[in-house]
Design a protein around this motif. Structure first.
Motif, short mmCIF file in Angstrom:
data_model
loop_
_atom_site.label_atom_id
_atom_site.label_comp_id
_atom_site.label_asym_id
_atom_site.label_seq_id
_atom_site.Cartn_x
_atom_site.Cartn_y
_atom_site.Cartn_z
N THR A 4 -0.01 -10.46 -1.29
CA THR A 4 -0.19 -9.08 -0.77
C THR A 4 0.35 -7.67 -1.03
O THR A 4 0.87 -8.34 -2.88
CB THR A 4 0.74 -8.81 0.55
N TYR A 38 0.65 -3.65 -2.19
CA TYR A 38 0.48 -2.15 -1.09
C TYR A 38 0.68 -0.65 -1.81
O TYR A 38 0.80 0.15 -1.42
CB TYR A 38 1.89 -1.85 0.16
N ASP A 39 1.09 -0.69 -3.14
CA ASP A 39 0.54 0.18 -3.80
C ASP A 39 -0.01 0.48 -4.94
O ASP A 39 -0.11 -1.18 -5.45
CB ASP A 39 2.01 0.92 -4.01
N SER A 87 0.04 -3.89 -7.19
CA SER A 87 -2.11 -4.23 -8.01
C SER A 87 -2.43 -3.91 -8.44
O SER A 87 -2.92 -5.13 -8.54
CB SER A 87 -3.08 -3.29 -6.35
N VAL A 89 -3.56 -6.07 1.76
CA VAL A 89 -3.27 -5.06 1.87
C VAL A 89 -2.74 -5.25 3.52
O VAL A 89 -3.16 -5.01 4.73
CB VAL A 89 -4.30 -3.90 1.70
N ASP A 142 -0.25 -5.18 7.04
CA ASP A 142 0.40 -4.53 7.58
C ASP A 142 2.17 -5.19 7.46
O ASP A 142 3.12 -4.49 8.04
CB ASP A 142 -0.11 -5.22 9.30
N ALA A 202 3.67 -4.49 5.20
CA ALA A 202 4.59 -3.43 4.56
C ALA A 202 5.32 -2.91 5.94
O ALA A 202 6.08 -1.75 4.91
CB ALA A 202 2.90 -2.42 4.46
N THR A 222 5.84 -6.15 12.50
CA THR A 222 4.36 -5.40 11.99
C THR A 222 3.63 -4.44 13.47
O THR A 222 3.37 -3.27 13.22
CB THR A 222 3.38 -6.34 11.70
N GLU A 231 -0.46 4.86 8.13
CA GLU A 231 -0.32 3.73 7.15
C GLU A 231 -1.04 3.31 6.67
O GLU A 231 -1.03 3.04 5.28
CB GLU A 231 1.59 3.27 7.75
N MET A 232 -1.65 2.25 7.14
CA MET A 232 -2.71 1.26 6.74
C MET A 232 -3.56 1.94 5.57
O MET A 232 -4.23 1.57 4.59
CB MET A 232 -3.30 0.15 7.80
N PHE A 260 -2.25 2.36 1.96
CA PHE A 260 -0.79 2.08 1.35
C PHE A 260 -2.99 0.91 1.47
O PHE A 260 -3.10 1.20 0.31
CB PHE A 260 -0.73 0.68 2.66
N CYS A 261 -3.98 1.25 1.65
CA CYS A 261 -4.99 0.77 1.29
C CYS A 261 -5.96 1.42 0.35
O CYS A 261 -6.02 0.66 -1.08
CB CYS A 261 -6.22 1.03 2.23
#
Length: 276
Positions: free
Chosen positions: A19, A21-22, A26, A39, A41, A43, A53, A60-61, A64-65
């Motif tokens: 996973t 998220y940032d 990444s 990515v 959830d 997160a 979740t 939000e998703m 993050f994506c």
């Protein structure tokens, strides 16, 4: 990494999934050779502090994506569709899947088996690759039965195999198997032509996925049995922050090497100007 690249790895090379998220993490994971950045959830729990979740939404998703997409250059990016983003209707699901693709994802992931086949087909028909997810389904397990091992009985094991085959027929390019008895995960892996990605489902899957914050030892609220701690960063971060705080209070930070200065000439002019 493309869909074809991932599918071609089945039976040839294990697939590494983590996973992210940032942007910063990444970038690191991508350089380390991770094949797929999910990515998740998750997160909502490890970054936003939600108890599960369920509260995570599309805003939000999408954020993050986008951050992960700006960091990764090689890895395939798969975005979780959060709870409520695909349950209302197939058309709503397609609209939300499009949002994640526009944010930078290469594919999306949905939780569910036979009950969401129509939705998966609609997303695939729209030209968007889909990763399936069966076994433990975090978005709804907390509402119904809790986080329990799946495939413990013949009936549940048969249902998982049927769901996996239904997902394959619907067009998914891979399937996450979460907390599935290893014997059942092995059977599913042999029964479908697409790769299986295990999390708590044994070594027989075509690939493995873990939550980054779990395997690095950052998130400590929940410690799943299936997680291997590759580091204990929580302690390292705590020690570093405590040292920083202590040095600030003792006047030891910043040091000379951390400080910028005016030239002597400008300093002299500044002091003379202040006296006027």
């Amino acid at each position: 990494m493309s869909v074809n690249d991932i599918v071609a790895m089945k039976g040839m090379e294990k697939i590494s999934v983590l996973t992210a998220y940032d942007y910063s993490t990444s970038l690191i994971c991508d350089r380390a050779g991770v094949d797929v950045l999910l990515v998740g959830d998750s997160a909502g729990m490890v970054v936003l502090g939600y108890p599960n979740t369920v509260p995570v939404g599309m805003p939000e998703m999408t954020m993050f994506c986008g951050a992960v997409a700006r960091g990764a250059k090689r890895a395939m990016i798969v975005g979780d569709m959060p709870f409520g983003s695909y349950q209302p209707s197939a058309s709503v699901a397609v609209e939300n899947a499009v949002q994640l693709i526009k944010a930078g994802c290469d594919a999306v992931k949905l939780e569910g088996g036979s009950e969401i086949i129509g939705t998966i087909k609609a997303i695939v028909d729209a030209g968007i690759p889909v990763m399936g997810h069966i076994g433990l389904k975090p978005q709804t397990s907390s509402l119904w039965e809790g986080y329990r091992l799946q495939g413990r009985t013949k009936v549940s094991a048969m249902k998982l195999v049927q769901d996996a085959k239904a997902l394959e027929k619907a067009g998914v390019f891979s399937i996450v198997l979460e907390m599935v008895a290893s014997e059942v995960a092995d059977e599913i892996t042999k029964s479908v032509t697409v790769p299986t990605i295990g999390i708590g489902s044994g070594v027989g899957c075509d690939g493995q996925v873990l939550v980054l914050h779990d395997m690095l030892g950052i998130y400590e609220d929940i410690k799943p049995k299936f997680v291997k701690r590759y580091s204990e960063l929580s302690k390292s971060i705590f020690d570093a922050v405590a040292s920083y705080t202590r040095e600030v209070k003792e006047g030891k930070f910043p040091e000379g090497s951390n400080t910028f200065h005016m030239s002597p000439e400008e300093l002299d002019r500044f002091r003379k100007a202040r006296k006027k």
